[in-house]
Design a protein around this motif. Structure first.
Motif, PDB file in Angstrom:
ATOM      1  N   GLN A   1       0.756  -1.203   0.013  1.00 56.37           N
ATOM      2  CA  GLN A   1       0.174  -0.008   0.195  1.00 56.37           C
ATOM      3  C   GLN A   1       0.843   1.316  -0.032  1.00 56.37           C
ATOM      4  OE1 GLN A   1      -2.546   0.214   3.263  1.00 56.37           O
ATOM      5  NE2 GLN A   1      -3.346   2.243   2.732  1.00 56.37           N
ATOM      6  N   LEU A   2       0.746   1.969  -0.887  1.00 59.46           N
ATOM      7  CA  LEU A   2       1.497   3.291  -0.965  1.00 59.46           C
ATOM      8  C   LEU A   2       1.115   4.262  -0.127  1.00 59.46           C
ATOM      9  CD1 LEU A   2       1.800   5.387  -4.630  1.00 59.46           C
ATOM     10  CD2 LEU A   2       1.653   6.477  -2.326  1.00 59.46           C
ATOM     11  N   GLN A   3       2.216   4.795   0.666  1.00 59.17           N
ATOM     12  CA  GLN A   3       2.147   5.584   1.607  1.00 59.17           C
ATOM     13  C   GLN A   3       3.046   6.695   1.666  1.00 59.17           C
ATOM     14  OE1 GLN A   3       1.842   3.745   5.675  1.00 59.17           O
ATOM     15  NE2 GLN A   3       0.021   4.622   5.961  1.00 59.17           N
ATOM     16  N   ILE A  33      10.063  10.988  -9.281  1.00 63.20           N
ATOM     17  CA  ILE A  33      10.261  12.433  -8.694  1.00 63.20           C
ATOM     18  C   ILE A  33       9.441  12.456  -7.676  1.00 63.20           C
ATOM     19  CG2 ILE A  33      10.049  14.725  -9.369  1.00 63.20           C
ATOM     20  CD1 ILE A  33      10.427  13.714 -12.440  1.00 63.20           C
ATOM     21  N   ILE A  34       9.863  13.457  -6.758  1.00 62.23           N
ATOM     22  CA  ILE A  34       9.239  13.680  -5.468  1.00 62.23           C
ATOM     23  C   ILE A  34       9.125  15.112  -5.454  1.00 62.23           C
ATOM     24  CG2 ILE A  34       8.820  13.397  -3.140  1.00 62.23           C
ATOM     25  CD1 ILE A  34       8.295  10.698  -4.386  1.00 62.23           C
ATOM     26  N   ARG A  98       4.249  12.046  -4.933  1.00 66.11           N
ATOM     27  CA  ARG A  98       4.968  11.201  -5.760  1.00 66.11           C
ATOM     28  C   ARG A  98       4.473  11.427  -7.188  1.00 66.11           C
ATOM     29  NH1 ARG A  98       3.832   4.893  -6.774  1.00 66.11           N
ATOM     30  NH2 ARG A  98       2.443   5.920  -8.311  1.00 66.11           N
ATOM     31  N   ASP A  99       5.395  11.659  -8.093  1.00 69.80           N
ATOM     32  CA  ASP A  99       5.003  11.727  -9.624  1.00 69.80           C
ATOM     33  C   ASP A  99       3.899  10.753 -10.079  1.00 69.80           C
ATOM     34  OD1 ASP A  99       7.333  12.372 -12.181  1.00 69.80           O
ATOM     35  OD2 ASP A  99       5.279  12.411 -12.310  1.00 69.80           O
ATOM     36  N   PHE A 115       1.443  15.165 -10.241  1.00 65.08           N
ATOM     37  CA  PHE A 115       1.653  14.255  -9.178  1.00 65.08           C
ATOM     38  C   PHE A 115       0.517  13.596  -8.766  1.00 65.08           C
ATOM     39  CE2 PHE A 115       6.212  15.175  -7.945  1.00 65.08           C
ATOM     40  CZ  PHE A 115       6.224  16.407  -8.748  1.00 65.08           C
ATOM     41  N   GLY A 116       0.381  12.378  -8.377  1.00 63.74           N
ATOM     42  CA  GLY A 116      -1.044  11.559  -8.345  1.00 63.74           C
ATOM     43  C   GLY A 116      -1.110  10.890  -6.784  1.00 63.74           C
TER      44      GLY A 116
END
Length: 128
Positions: A1-3, A33-34, A98-99, A115-116
């Motif tokens: 899970q993205l965090q 990319i951040i 995050r890109d 960024f999504g």
């Protein structure tokens, strides 16, 4: 899970410093990319600074150039924003993001549309 989890915000006097951190998990950090963004009360979201996948390229909003420094540690899956000489107009909620896709070419500016995935934000208040 993205965090994406931001930390390090707080109340600081004008001229003071803060270091924000963004800890990432759930994806291959070095592929993206951040960016750091902020939103002041009653205003839209503003791109503050972005950093390339390897950290060798960065960009900054004109309002923070010379005062803020973005960096990343791909071994620790973390991005930092060192903020010095803070001003009241730096007040707002700071978000890391995050890109939208991996391996995208680095661009000269941070646009929120690129960024999504976003963290929950950390409050920065600059006041005497």
């Amino acid at each position: 899970q993205l965090q994406l989890v931001e930390s390090g915000g707080g109340l600081v006097q004008p001229g003071g410093s803060l270091r924000l951190s963004c800890a990432a998990s759930g994806f291959t950090f070095s592929f993206y990319i951040i960016g750091w963004f902020r939103q002041a009360p009653g205003k839209g979201r503003e791109g503050v600074s972005c950093i390339s996948r390897t950290g060798d390229s960065t960009n900054y909003a004109d309002s923070v150039k010379g005062r803020f420094t973005i960096s990343r540690d791909n071994a620790q899956n973390t991005v930092y924003l060192e903020m010095n000489n803070l001003k009241p107009e730096d007040t707002g909620v700071y978000y890391c993001a995050r890109d939208i896709r991996p391996f995208r070419s680095f661009s000269p500016s941070c646009a929120s549309a690129d960024f999504g995935s976003w963290g929950q934000g950390t409050q920065v208040t600059v006041s005497s």
